[in-house]
Scaffold this active site. Sequence first.
Site, PDB file in Angstrom:
ATOM      1  N   CYS A  61       1.125  -1.149   0.257  1.00  0.00           N
ATOM      2  CA  CYS A  61       0.226   0.460  -0.100  1.00  0.00           C
ATOM      3  C   CYS A  61       0.738   1.232   0.003  1.00  0.00           C
ATOM      4  O   CYS A  61       0.163   2.114  -0.135  1.00  0.00           O
ATOM      5  CB  CYS A  61      -0.634   0.109   1.307  1.00  0.00           C
ATOM      6  N   LYS A 118       0.513   3.873  -2.991  1.00  0.00           N
ATOM      7  CA  LYS A 118      -0.426   4.762  -3.195  1.00  0.00           C
ATOM      8  C   LYS A 118      -0.264   5.913  -3.851  1.00  0.00           C
ATOM      9  O   LYS A 118       0.604   6.346  -2.915  1.00  0.00           O
ATOM     10  CB  LYS A 118      -1.203   4.254  -1.977  1.00  0.00           C
ATOM     11  N   ASP A 157      -8.233  -3.910  -4.709  1.00  0.00           N
ATOM     12  CA  ASP A 157      -6.782  -3.340  -4.497  1.00  0.00           C
ATOM     13  C   ASP A 157      -5.807  -4.519  -5.261  1.00  0.00           C
ATOM     14  O   ASP A 157      -6.418  -5.281  -5.750  1.00  0.00           O
ATOM     15  CB  ASP A 157      -6.851  -3.428  -2.725  1.00  0.00           C
ATOM     16  N   ASP A 188     -11.442  -4.458   2.623  1.00  0.00           N
ATOM     17  CA  ASP A 188     -12.323  -3.872   2.556  1.00  0.00           C
ATOM     18  C   ASP A 188     -13.571  -4.515   2.546  1.00  0.00           C
ATOM     19  O   ASP A 188     -14.465  -3.456   3.151  1.00  0.00           O
ATOM     20  CB  ASP A 188     -11.612  -3.165   1.152  1.00  0.00           C
ATOM     21  N   GLY A 232     -11.255 -12.771 -14.109  1.00  0.00           N
ATOM     22  CA  GLY A 232     -10.156 -11.591 -14.622  1.00  0.00           C
ATOM     23  C   GLY A 232      -9.333 -11.035 -15.285  1.00  0.00           C
ATOM     24  O   GLY A 232     -10.148 -11.291 -16.200  1.00  0.00           O
ATOM     25  N   SER A 251      -5.443  -9.827 -17.474  1.00  0.00           N
ATOM     26  CA  SER A 251      -3.869 -10.032 -16.743  1.00  0.00           C
ATOM     27  C   SER A 251      -3.226  -9.547 -18.334  1.00  0.00           C
ATOM     28  O   SER A 251      -3.671  -9.055 -19.640  1.00  0.00           O
ATOM     29  CB  SER A 251      -3.582 -12.133 -17.162  1.00  0.00           C
ATOM     30  N   ASP A 264     -10.460   0.480   7.243  1.00  0.00           N
ATOM     31  CA  ASP A 264      -9.166  -0.315   7.676  1.00  0.00           C
ATOM     32  C   ASP A 264      -8.528   0.196   7.374  1.00  0.00           C
ATOM     33  O   ASP A 264      -8.304   1.668   6.638  1.00  0.00           O
ATOM     34  CB  ASP A 264      -9.024  -1.642   6.840  1.00  0.00           C
TER      35      ASP A 264
END
Length: 346
Positions: free
Chosen positions: A16, A19, A67, A90, A138, A140, A226
């Site tokens: 994180c 960010k 995320d 989250d 997903g 890629s 969080d």
Amino acid sequence: MYYNGRLTSLSHGGGCGCKIAPGVLSSILKASPLRALPAALLAGNENNEDAAVYQINPNQAIVATTDFFMPIVDDPYEFGRIAATNAISDIYAMGAQPLFALALLGMPINVLPLDVIQKITAGGESVCADAGIVIAGGHSIDSVEPIYGLVVIGLVDPKHLKRNNGARVGDSIILSKPLGVGILSAALKKERLSDAGYREMIALTTQLNKPGLALSRLDGVHAMTDVTGFGLAGHLLELARGAGLRAALNWSAVPIVDEAMTLAQGDIYTGASTRNWAAYGNEVTLSNQPGIWQQHLLTDPQTSGGLLISCAPELEAEVLAILRADGFSRAAVIGRFEPGSGMAVS
């Protein structure tokens, strides 16, 4: 570029700490056109909520979040576990039950061996299994730096939804995990982290915030989020701004990883910590002139950090009992909300 066995060597940031700085992000979002929002959208971009929430009937709302980030550790399996835990948490922070996930994968295909990439995705799948969900698909891409994360979809009863703007005067502030993960990751990159510190870092970043689901059923829990990339101070300020109150933080009560405290005192910290302070330090009042190392811990970006909870004082014991029963042994009351604005640290 070549792979030397260290995933972190392939990225300019990790976890994180990747960010975008809060001030820069705010400027970007201000440029987005404002549109009329549907009444069914119970939570969106306002006040940096952990997830978007869309009500589909009187008793159900869809919760959606995403995320992803670059490696915070060199072990590919653990990187996958950490990234998945961070994304799923989250959903728990909104008081919701996760339903399924979609994988987001960007890898330097000509640099990383396929078995390394497979270990990353296997780590993510293992955490999803722990949460009782599957990765249903997903996307890629072939990218310059390794990136992994999830889109996670959940479900919540709107009456149990916990946002980050509901704190009330007199509420207790509870933190479920100790601070210091960002500093531990910085030490790892500098090869100054002990084996014990590494094990603690893995344990903290792969611990799902499952108690959020039970806490959402308590009427006396008024707000929840969080702690991630903006650090404890940044996410506590989000709660304070959302409620129009001041967060009064008791520094001595804040749980901190012992090795992280030692490292911070030895001037080990992340660049994200400095950027965080530049973005919101003017809203923080520090008494007794604490050392710069304390400031670095307040702003330390937490990858897969703990729950930050605002609850009625009479619920303190029950909230702590729920957290500790699920393995959050260092959960603690760290302050109160009071009239005013910003954040006061004493």
